[in-house]
Motif scaffolding. Structure first.
Motif, PDB file in Angstrom:
ATOM      1  N   UNK A  99      35.381 -39.767  -2.340  1.00 60.85           N
ATOM      2  CA  UNK A  99      35.342 -41.159  -1.951  1.00 60.85           C
ATOM      3  C   UNK A  99      35.967 -41.281  -0.577  1.00 60.85           C
ATOM      4  N   UNK A 100      35.161 -41.591   0.417  1.00 59.43           N
ATOM      5  CA  UNK A 100      35.659 -41.606   1.788  1.00 59.43           C
ATOM      6  C   UNK A 100      36.183 -42.986   2.146  1.00 59.43           C
ATOM      7  N   UNK A 101      37.417 -43.031   2.594  1.00 64.70           N
ATOM      8  CA  UNK A 101      37.993 -44.255   3.123  1.00 64.70           C
ATOM      9  C   UNK A 101      38.415 -43.987   4.560  1.00 64.70           C
ATOM     10  N   UNK A 102      38.221 -44.966   5.419  1.00 66.51           N
ATOM     11  CA  UNK A 102      38.427 -44.737   6.846  1.00 66.51           C
ATOM     12  C   UNK A 102      39.898 -44.531   7.195  1.00 66.51           C
ATOM     13  N   UNK A 134      30.938 -45.721   7.785  1.00 67.97           N
ATOM     14  CA  UNK A 134      29.494 -45.621   8.003  1.00 67.97           C
ATOM     15  C   UNK A 134      29.155 -45.887   9.462  1.00 67.97           C
ATOM     16  N   UNK A 135      29.815 -46.873  10.056  1.00 69.00           N
ATOM     17  CA  UNK A 135      29.591 -47.144  11.473  1.00 69.00           C
ATOM     18  C   UNK A 135      29.981 -45.937  12.322  1.00 69.00           C
ATOM     19  N   UNK A 136      31.088 -45.259  11.953  1.00 66.86           N
ATOM     20  CA  UNK A 136      31.504 -44.062  12.681  1.00 66.86           C
ATOM     21  C   UNK A 136      30.442 -42.966  12.597  1.00 66.86           C
ATOM     22  N   UNK A 137      29.863 -42.782  11.426  1.00 67.39           N
ATOM     23  CA  UNK A 137      28.857 -41.743  11.234  1.00 67.39           C
ATOM     24  C   UNK A 137      27.623 -42.011  12.089  1.00 67.39           C
ATOM     25  N   UNK A 158      22.841 -51.719   2.325  1.00 64.62           N
ATOM     26  CA  UNK A 158      23.495 -51.203   3.519  1.00 64.62           C
ATOM     27  C   UNK A 158      23.096 -52.013   4.752  1.00 64.62           C
ATOM     28  N   UNK A 159      24.072 -52.198   5.617  1.00 70.07           N
ATOM     29  CA  UNK A 159      23.842 -52.887   6.885  1.00 70.07           C
ATOM     30  C   UNK A 159      24.586 -52.141   7.974  1.00 70.07           C
ATOM     31  N   UNK A 160      23.982 -52.026   9.147  1.00 65.77           N
ATOM     32  CA  UNK A 160      24.578 -51.294  10.249  1.00 65.77           C
ATOM     33  C   UNK A 160      24.799 -52.242  11.419  1.00 65.77           C
ATOM     34  N   UNK A 161      25.960 -52.116  12.053  1.00 59.50           N
ATOM     35  CA  UNK A 161      26.229 -52.941  13.231  1.00 59.50           C
ATOM     36  C   UNK A 161      25.442 -52.443  14.435  1.00 59.50           C
ATOM     37  N   UNK A 162      25.541 -51.161  14.722  1.00 60.31           N
ATOM     38  CA  UNK A 162      24.795 -50.570  15.827  1.00 60.31           C
ATOM     39  C   UNK A 162      24.660 -49.071  15.584  1.00 60.31           C
ATOM     40  N   UNK A 163      23.702 -48.451  16.250  1.00 59.47           N
ATOM     41  CA  UNK A 163      23.396 -47.043  16.031  1.00 59.47           C
ATOM     42  C   UNK A 163      23.478 -46.294  17.361  1.00 59.47           C
ATOM     43  N   UNK A 164      24.078 -45.101  17.335  1.00 57.56           N
ATOM     44  CA  UNK A 164      24.104 -44.251  18.534  1.00 57.56           C
ATOM     45  C   UNK A 164      23.893 -42.807  18.098  1.00 57.56           C
TER      46      UNK A 164
END
Length: 218
Positions: A99-102, A134-137, A158-164
């Motif tokens: 279980x990943x927590x930031x 998830x945003x970090x990934x 799932x929702x993403x703020x931005x992708x790089x």
């Protein structure tokens, strides 16, 4: 008659002694490549073989903790990262089903280290996904391949703020009972302009149409 037929060939042969170790005589770059195919635990264990091997593992271009399903001790991760050679890149990352927590997670410390050292291939298996993680990934420009399994996600969207993910060519997403709406999937794929291979496993209503737009998809 062949001029060599009249004289017997002289072949020099040398009996190898038990003390000779040709493997240890290989250059570091080749040893690093060999050890990169081992789990990190076994790579570290080679430091016990001889003095020549004591620091070889610290520059191996792969981090693989996928052999364990146990919680990784933060102290263990701290010692591992402090012993690593900071000047070497990390080409491949394998992290186990946790279980990943930031915040305050040894897994995330490994993740941050891999991101800062140019990792190109990442496989992450986790029970749940913290949104900030998830945003970090999805902000990882060096990645060429991402295999993300989060089978513990249930009844979530799932929702993403931005992708790089500008260099990503392979994307495998296994999300259990989670769903990715078409607008979110479109946003994800637009952030992967070089994507060539996609595998998506998620929960969708029976008759819903999934729209995939990726110009380089093979």
């Amino acid at each position: 008659m062949d001029e060599f037929a009249s004289s017997p060939r002289r072949v020099r042969r040398r009996v190898l002694s038990d003390e000779e170790d040709y493997l240890s005589g290989l250059p570091d770059e080749l040893l690093h490549h060999i050890l990169s195919f081992l789990p990190t635990r076994d790579s570290i264990r080679t430091s016990l073989l001889a003095r020549r091997w004591r620091r070889v593992w610290a520059s191996v271009p792969a981090i693989d903790f996928s052999y364990t399903n146990e919680i990784i001790n933060p102290d263990t991760v701290g010692r591992f990262l402090s012993a690593r050679s900071d000047s070497h890149s990390v080409s491949r990352l394998r992290l186990p089903g946790l279980g990943l927590q930031r915040i305050q997670s040894p897994i995330c410390n490994l993740l941050d280290y891999a991101k800062s050292h140019g990792t190109q291939d990442a496989t992450l298996h986790c029970h749940s996904l913290d949104p900030s993680l998830l945003d970090d990934l999805l902000h990882w420009p060096s990645l060429a391949s991402l295999n993300l399994k989060a089978l513990g996600c249930q009844n979530c969207t799932l929702a993403f703020n931005s992708i790089a993910l500008s260099n990503l060519r392979t994307l495998f997403l296994r999300l259990g009972e989670a769903a990715i709406p078409n607008e979110t999937l479109t946003k994800l794929l637009s952030g992967c302009p070089l994507l060539e291979e996609l595998k998506l496993s998620a929960e969708y209503p029976q008759h819903e149409t999934i729209q995939i737009e990726a110009p380089n998809l093979l």
